[in-house]
Write a protein that holds these residues in place. Structure first.
Motif, PDB file in Angstrom:
ATOM      1  N   ARG A   1       0.843  -1.192   0.000  1.00 28.53           N
ATOM      2  CA  ARG A   1       0.000   0.000   0.000  1.00 28.53           C
ATOM      3  C   ARG A   1       0.885   1.251   0.000  1.00 28.53           C
ATOM      4  NH1 ARG A   1      -3.008  -3.485  -0.855  1.00 28.53           N
ATOM      5  NH2 ARG A   1      -4.992  -4.025   0.149  1.00 28.53           N
ATOM      6  N   ALA A   2       0.383   2.285  -0.650  1.00 22.55           N
ATOM      7  CA  ALA A   2       0.985   3.616  -0.559  1.00 22.55           C
ATOM      8  C   ALA A   2      -0.094   4.556  -0.053  1.00 22.55           C
ATOM      9  CB  ALA A   2       1.515   4.081  -1.899  1.00 22.55           C
ATOM     10  N   TYR A   3       0.260   5.412   0.894  1.00 21.02           N
ATOM     11  CA  TYR A   3      -0.711   6.329   1.498  1.00 21.02           C
ATOM     12  C   TYR A   3      -0.383   7.747   1.058  1.00 21.02           C
ATOM     13  CZ  TYR A   3      -1.403   2.213   4.417  1.00 21.02           C
ATOM     14  OH  TYR A   3      -1.646   0.931   4.856  1.00 21.02           O
TER      15      TYR A   3
ATOM     16  N   GLY B   1      -6.088  -0.958   9.286  1.00 20.45           N
ATOM     17  CA  GLY B   1      -6.951  -2.116   9.088  1.00 20.45           C
ATOM     18  C   GLY B   1      -8.382  -1.729   8.824  1.00 20.45           C
ATOM     19  N   SER B   2      -8.906  -0.841   9.653  1.00 16.31           N
ATOM     20  CA  SER B   2     -10.304  -0.424   9.499  1.00 16.31           C
ATOM     21  C   SER B   2     -10.468   0.741   8.545  1.00 16.31           C
ATOM     22  CB  SER B   2     -10.878  -0.036  10.866  1.00 16.31           C
ATOM     23  OG  SER B   2     -10.191   1.108  11.389  1.00 16.31           O
ATOM     24  N   GLY B   3      -9.349   1.455   8.291  1.00 10.53           N
ATOM     25  CA  GLY B   3      -9.443   2.620   7.419  1.00 10.53           C
ATOM     26  C   GLY B   3     -10.169   3.769   8.075  1.00 10.53           C
TER      27      GLY B   3
ATOM     28  N   PRO C   1       6.150   1.089  12.259  1.00 10.98           N
ATOM     29  CA  PRO C   1       6.944  -0.003  11.679  1.00 10.98           C
ATOM     30  C   PRO C   1       6.144  -1.243  11.326  1.00 10.98           C
ATOM     31  CG  PRO C   1       8.125   0.988  13.514  1.00 10.98           C
ATOM     32  CD  PRO C   1       6.767   1.601  13.509  1.00 10.98           C
ATOM     33  N   ASP C   2       5.050  -1.510  12.076  1.00 11.28           N
ATOM     34  CA  ASP C   2       4.233  -2.688  11.748  1.00 11.28           C
ATOM     35  C   ASP C   2       3.155  -2.381  10.727  1.00 11.28           C
ATOM     36  OD1 ASP C   2       2.414  -1.183  13.170  1.00 11.28           O
ATOM     37  OD2 ASP C   2       2.056  -2.682  14.735  1.00 11.28           O
ATOM     38  N   GLY C   3       3.071  -1.104  10.296  1.00 14.96           N
ATOM     39  CA  GLY C   3       2.080  -0.718   9.296  1.00 14.96           C
ATOM     40  C   GLY C   3       0.670  -0.584   9.822  1.00 14.96           C
ATOM     41  N   GLY C   4       0.466  -0.703  11.137  1.00 14.18           N
ATOM     42  CA  GLY C   4      -0.888  -0.689  11.685  1.00 14.18           C
ATOM     43  C   GLY C   4      -1.501   0.682  11.816  1.00 14.18           C
ATOM     44  N   ARG C   5      -0.666   1.715  11.964  1.00  9.27           N
ATOM     45  CA  ARG C   5      -1.209   3.066  12.162  1.00  9.27           C
ATOM     46  C   ARG C   5      -0.466   4.085  11.304  1.00  9.27           C
ATOM     47  NH1 ARG C   5      -2.234   3.863  18.682  1.00  9.27           N
ATOM     48  NH2 ARG C   5      -3.739   2.161  18.938  1.00  9.27           N
TER      49      ARG C   5
END
Length: 873
Positions: free
Chosen positions: A68-70, A127-129, A106-110
Motif C-alpha cells: 500500500r501507498a498512502y 486495518g479499518s481505514g 513499523p508494523d504498518g498498523g497506524r
C-alpha cells in the motif's frame, strides 16, 4: 560527475514527495499541481510506468510491506490508499483538516498525520481505514516520525521552533517541556536504535541533534542553503539532508556529527527515498518537474586506459594507479590538502614558477608565503590590510589590497616597499609588464591606475559603475575588465583610456580571462551561470554556461581547456570544458570556495574561501608518469616517497620518486621474466616481485635498487603478494596451483609445503596482528580464511561472484573484495564472515581495491571503464 543513471527524471508536474517500494523497483511520486496525480517510476530504466489520478496529492508514505501507498490530499482533506499491485486507489479516508505530513508505524498498523491550523495529529488505523482519534498538541505541528520501537512519535512545531513527543501506547503527549530545536523545524529522522533524533532547521541552514530520552540538544550541524528534508540510511551510518537552495545533498555521519561530503545534484532536492541496498537515493525536486537520482556511496573519476593495480600512500593523500593500456602510473590526490596560512585567508596567488603560494589573510592583516612542495609557511609579511592580492608576471613583486591601503611587497626579501592609501579596494590586478597595478575602489566607484615604480596614482580615478569589484587584465595588457557587481562589465583600453560597457545579465560577480586573451568568463550569481564574452568585440557570445548554485570566483587552466568555477553551495570547484561547455567534474574542497588560483603547470588548483581558515590545494588532473610496458601492480614505500611498479612486458620494476613535483621515474630494476605483483616490507628495505614466467619471487634491496640473493621458488603463476606486519613472512598466491607459498623473509626460502587454498587465488590480505590471511579465489565464489600459525585453511566466505582483488580496513573489521563479473565491490564483515548488505556497484571489470589509511573510503580500479571509483565506507 553526472552520468545517465543520475540524470534528472522528467515528469509532467512538480513532485510533492517520493516513496519507494521495499524491493526498490518502483518509485511513487505524488504531485499537487493541476488536478493532482501520482507517478509510478521504474527505477531500472527511470521511466514513468503509469500515472494515477489523485486529486491534489501532497505527501506520501509507503507501507512496510510495500502493498500500500498512502497519499494525503488537501482536496476535501483526504487520505488516499493506493494498492501497489494494481496501482489504483482502493480507499479514501476523510480527515478533519488539511493534512500536512504523515508517518507509518513499523508494523504498518497506524498512520500519524499532522493537521494544518488545528494543532492536532490524526491517528488512522490502517486495518479499518478509520481515524480512531485526534491528538491535540497545540501550536503548529508539521513534521512527524515514529520511533523504530514504535513507543514514541515525534512531531515538530513549525512556528514554535520546538519538538514534541507522543506516547504511542496511549496516543497522549509525553509530559516533558517542548524541546527547542531551532527555527523552522520541517523534517525529522531517527537512528535505527532510536538513540538520536535529527531535526532539520530550515531557516538556520542546520540540523539539530537531539537525545530523545533526556530531551537535550546534543549538537547542531551546519548544512547547505535552506535544507528541506532528511533521510536516515537503514544501517544508521549516514544521514542525507536535501538543501533546496544549493542543489546539494549534505551527507552527515550520525556518530561523528559532521558533514562527511556534499553531493551536487541536478536540481533543487526536497523529499527523498533510499533504495533497499542503500546505494542510491531519489529526491523530489523542489519547484521543478523532475526527480533527482544520486549515488549515495560512490563517485567515479577517469584515470586512464585499463587501470589495474593501485595503492594509497601511507599518509592517505595520494592514489597511485597503474594503467596497463597507457604504460603509465597515474598519480592523483585522494582529497584536498589543507594549507594553514594566517587568519581568515581571502586572496591567493601562485608564483610564476609554481614554487611559492602567496595568501592574503584578512583576519590577521598579513601575507603568508607558503612553499607549494612542503605546504609550510616560510615567511609572514605584516601589512596594513590584506583582502585581495596579485603577483607580477616575473614573480618579483606582490601587491596586496585591503580596507584603506594597497601594499607592495618584494617577494625575495618579504619586505614591504611601499603603501598607498585606497579607501575600499575590491580587486587588484597587475599589468603583464609589471609597470602598472589596477585597483578597484568601491568607495569612489572607480578604477585606480598605480605606477609600480613610485607606487603613486597615475591620472585621475576612472568611474567604472556603481559597484566595481573583480578586475582582470588581458595578457597583452591592452584591456582591463572590471565587474560592476550585479550589473555589467566595464572595459578600459589602457592605451587610449576609452571605456566600453558590456551588458551581462544574471548578476555578474567575478571575472577571469583566457590565456590567449580572446575570451572573458563572468560568473553570474543570480542565474547560476557563467557568461562568455568575446574580449575583442566586447559582446556576449552564445548561451551562458549553466553551473551550480552560487558561482563565485573562476579561473582558466594554463592551456585554456578547462574553466574552474568555485561553487559556494556545493563546497566544490566545478570543472567545465571551455570548448563544449560540458561539466567534467566536481572537485570537493570542504569549504565554501570563492577565490581560485591554478598552478603554472595546470596540475593543481589553490582555493580560498571567505569563511574558511585554510587554503585548499586540489589536483586538477591526473599526473601520468611513464613506466615500463604493461604495468599491472604498484606498491608504495612505507614513507610514501617511492612507488614501485611491476612492468610485466619489460621484466622490470619501475621506481618512481613520488616526493618530486611532478613525480618521475628515477630508475628501472631488471627482475627478469614477467613480474605480476610487487610488495614492500614494513621497514621499506626490501621489495618483493612475483615473476610468473619463472614461478619465483625476486628480492630487491631498495637502498641500492639491486636484486639481492637468488630467486625464491614458489608455485605456478604467482600473481599476488602480501607481507606480514612484522615483515618476517611473505605470502604468495599461486594462481596456477591453487596454493599459497609462505616465505621466511630472513632466510629467503619457503617455509614448508605450499598451502592448498582453492582453485585460482588472485589476491591476499593479512590482518594487523598477522594471525589471519584472507585469500581471494578467482576460480570460485569464495574468500578463503587461513590461520597463519598452521598455516591451515579455517573457513570460507561465500560471495555472489568470483573475487579478484582484496583489501582489509585498518581495524580489520571490514574486508573488501572486487567482483568483476558483477561490476561491484563486496563489503564483508570479518567478525560475521559474511557480506554486509548487497555489493556496491562500481565500474566495469573492477580488479583491485585499496582502503584509505583512515578506513573511511576505498578506491577501486575499473579496468574496462578506465576509472577509479571512490566508495564511502
Amino acid at each position: 560527475m553526472a552520468n545517465a543513471s543520475t540524470a534528472p527524471i522528467p515528469l509532467e508536474l512538480r513532485p510533492s514527495g517520493v516513496a519507494i517500494t521495499p524491493d526498490g523497483r518502483r518509485l511513487y511520486v505524488p504531485s499537487s499541481d493541476g488536478a493532482g496525480a501520482v507517478f509510478v517510476i521504474d527505477t531500472t530504466g527511470h521511466s514513468v510506468l503509469t500515472e494515477i489520478n489523485c486529486p491534489r496529492a501532497r505527501g506520501i508514505a509507503m507501507a512496510p510491506r510495500g502493498d500500500r501507498a498512502y497519499v494525503v490530499s488537501d482536496a476535501e482533506n483526504q487520505l488516499f490508499v493506493i494498492d501497489t499491485s494494481t496501482d489504483s486507489i482502493t480507499r479514501t479516508i476523510a480527515l478533519d483538516a488539511v493534512p500536512l505530513r504523515l508517518a507509518v508505524t513499523p508494523d504498518g498498523g497506524r498512520i500519524y498525520i499532522t493537521l494544518e491550523a488545528t494543532g492536532g495529529i490524526a491517528v488512522v488505523d490502517t486495518g479499518s481505514g478509520q481515524v480512531i482519534r485526534t491528538i491535540t498538541l497545540g501550536g503548529d505541528p508539521f513534521a512527524v516520525a515514529v520511533a523504530p520501537d514504535a513507543r514514541r512519535v515525534y512531531v515538530t512545531d513549525l512556528t514554535g521552533a520546538t519538538l514534541r513527543l507522543i506516547d504511542a501506547a496511549t496516543d497522549t503527549p509525553v509530559s516533558m517541556p517542548p524541546i527547542e530545536v531551532g527555527q523552522f523545524p520541517r523534517a525529522l529522522a531517527v537512528t535505527p536504535d532510536g538513540g538520536r533524533l535529527f531535526v532539520v532547521q530550515g531557516q538556520d541552514d542546520a540540523v539539530c541533534v537531539v537525545d530523545p530520552a533526556s530531551g537535550t540538544v546534543l549538537a547542531t550541524v551546519s548544512v547547505g542553503g535552506f535544507p528541506k528534508e532528511c533521510l536516515m540510511s537503514r544501517d544508521g551510518r549516514r544521514l542525507y539532508v536535501s538543501n533546496s537552495e544549493d542543489d546539494t545533498i549534505s551527507v552527515i555521519d550520525p556518530e561523528a556529527l559532521s558533514v562527511v561530503r556534499t553531493v551536487p545534484v541536478g536540481g533543487p532536492p526536497a523529499e527523498m527515498a533510499l533504495t533497499p541496498d542503500g546505494h542510491r537515493a531519489y529526491a523530489a525536486a523542489f519547484r521543478a518537474p523532475f526527480v533527482v537520482p544520486f549515488d549515495t556511496r560512490t563517485v567515479s573519476r577517469p584515470v586512464g586506459e585499463q587501470p589495474e593495480g593501485l595503492a594509497v600512500t601511507p599518509d592517505g593523500r595520494r592514489l597511485l594507479v597503474v594503467c596497463a593500456g597507457d604504460d603509465a602510473l597515474a598519480v592523483t590526490s585522494t582529497s584536498e590538502t589543507r594549507l594553514t596560512a594566517g587568519g581568515f585567508p581571502t586572496g591567493v596567488d601562485v608564483s610564476p614558477d609554481g614554487t611559492l603560494l602567496h595568501v592574503a589573510n584578512a583576519g590577521s592583516n598579513d601575507v603568508s608565503f607558503i612553499e607549494t612542495r612542503t605546504g609550510e609557511v616560510t615567511t609572514t609579511v605584516a601589512v596594513q590590510a590584506a583582502t585581495w592580492s596579485a603577483v607580477s608576471r616575473d614573480g618579483r613583486h606582490l601587491y596586496v589590497a585591503g580596507p584603506g591601503a594597497l601594499s607592495a611587497i618584494e617577494v625575495a626579501t618579504g619586505r614591504v616597499t611601499g603603501t598607498l592609501p585606497v579607501q575600499d579596494p575590491s580587486g587588484v590586478a597587475v599589468a603583464p609588464d609589471g609597470r602598472r597595478v589596477y585597483v578597484t575602489d568601491r568607495a569612489t566607484a572607480s578604477l585606480i591606475t598605480v605606477d609600480t615604480a613610485t607606487l603613486t596614482v597615475v591620472g585621475e580615478p576612472i568611474p567604472v559603475g556603481e559597484h566595481p569589484g573583480s578586475v582582470v587584465v588581458t595578457p597583452d595588457g591592452r584591456q582591463v575588465f572590471v565587474c560592476d557587481t550585479g550589473t555589467d562589465v566595464v572595459v578600459m583600453d589602457t592605451v587610449i583610456l576609452a571605456l566600453t560597457t558590456i551588458e551581462v545579465a544574471g548578476g555578474p560577480e567575478f571575472l577571469c580571462v583566457s590565456p590567449d586573451g580572446q575570451h572573458l568568463f563572468v560568473s553570474c550569481t543570480d542565474t547560476h551561470t557563467v557568461a562568455v564574452v568575446d574580449a575583442l568585440s566586447h559582446t556576449v557570445t552564445g548561451d551562458p554556461i549553466p553551473v551550480h548554485r552560487l558561482p563565485q570566483g573562476c579561473a582558466v587552466s594554463p592551456d585554456g581547456r578547462r574553466l574552474y568555477v568555485a561553487s559556494g553551495s556545493a563546497q566544490a570547484v566545478q570543472v567545465v570544458d571551455t570548448a563544449t561547455h560540458r561539466t567534467l567534474d566536481f572537485l570537493p574542497v570542504g569549504m565554501r570556495p570563492a577565490v581560485l588560483a591554478p598552478s603554472p603547470d595546470g596540475g593543481r588548483l589553490y582555493v580560498a574561501g571567505f569563511d574558511a581558515e585554510f587554503v585548499s590545494a586540489v589536483d586538477t588532473n591526473v599526473t601520468r608518469v611513464n613506466v615500463g610496458a604493461r604495468p599491472v601492480d604498484v606498491a608504495s614505500a612505507p614513507d610514501g616517497r617511492r612507488a614501485y611498479v611491476a612492468d610485466v612486458e619489460d621484466g622490470t620494476v619501475s621506481v618512481i620518486d613520488t616526493a618530486m613535483s611532478p613525480p618521475a621515474t628515477v630508475t628501472k630494476i631488471p627482475v627478469g621474466g614477467r613480474p605480476r605483483a610487487v610488495a614492500v616490507g614494513p621497514d621499506g628495505s626490501r621489495l618483493y616481485a612475483a615473476d610468473s614466467a619463472s614461478d619465483t619471487v625476486v628480492v630487491v634491496d631498495t637502498a641500492t635498487n639491486a636484486v639481492t640473493g637468488g630467486p625464491i621458488p614458489v608455485g605456478p603463476a604467482p600473481v599476488g603478494l602480501a607481507v606480514s606486519p612484522d615483515g618476517t613472512r611473505l605470502y604468495v598466491a599461486n594462481s596456477g596451483s591453487g596454493t599459497v607459498t609462505v616465505i621466511d623473509t630472513g632466510l629467503h626460502q619457503p617455509v614448508g609445503a605450499p598451502v592448498p587454498v582453492g582453485v585460482a587465488p588472485s589476491a591476499l590480505a593479512v590482518t594487523a596482528d598477522g594471525r589471519l590471511l584472507y585469500v581471494a579465489d578467482a576460480g570460485q565464489e569464495l574468500v578463503v580464511t587461513v590461520d597463519t600459525a598452521g598455516p591451515a585453511v579455517t573457513g570460507h566466505i561465500t560471495l555472489p561472484a568470483a573475487p579478484q582483488g582484496l583489501s582489509l580496513s585498518p581495524d580489520g573489521r571490514t574486508l573488501l573484495a572486487t567482483l568483476p563479473a558483477l561490476g561491484a565491490l563486496a563489503v564483508i564483515d570479518t567478525a560475521m564472515s559474511e557480506i554486509r548488505g548487497t555489493p556496491v556497484p562500481v565500474g566495469r571489470a573492477p580488479h583491485r581495491v585499496a582502503v584509505a589509511p583512515d578506513g573511511r573510503t576505498a578506491h577501486v580500479t575499473n579496468s574496462a571503464s578506465g576509472t577509479v571509483t571512490v566508495v564511502d565506507l
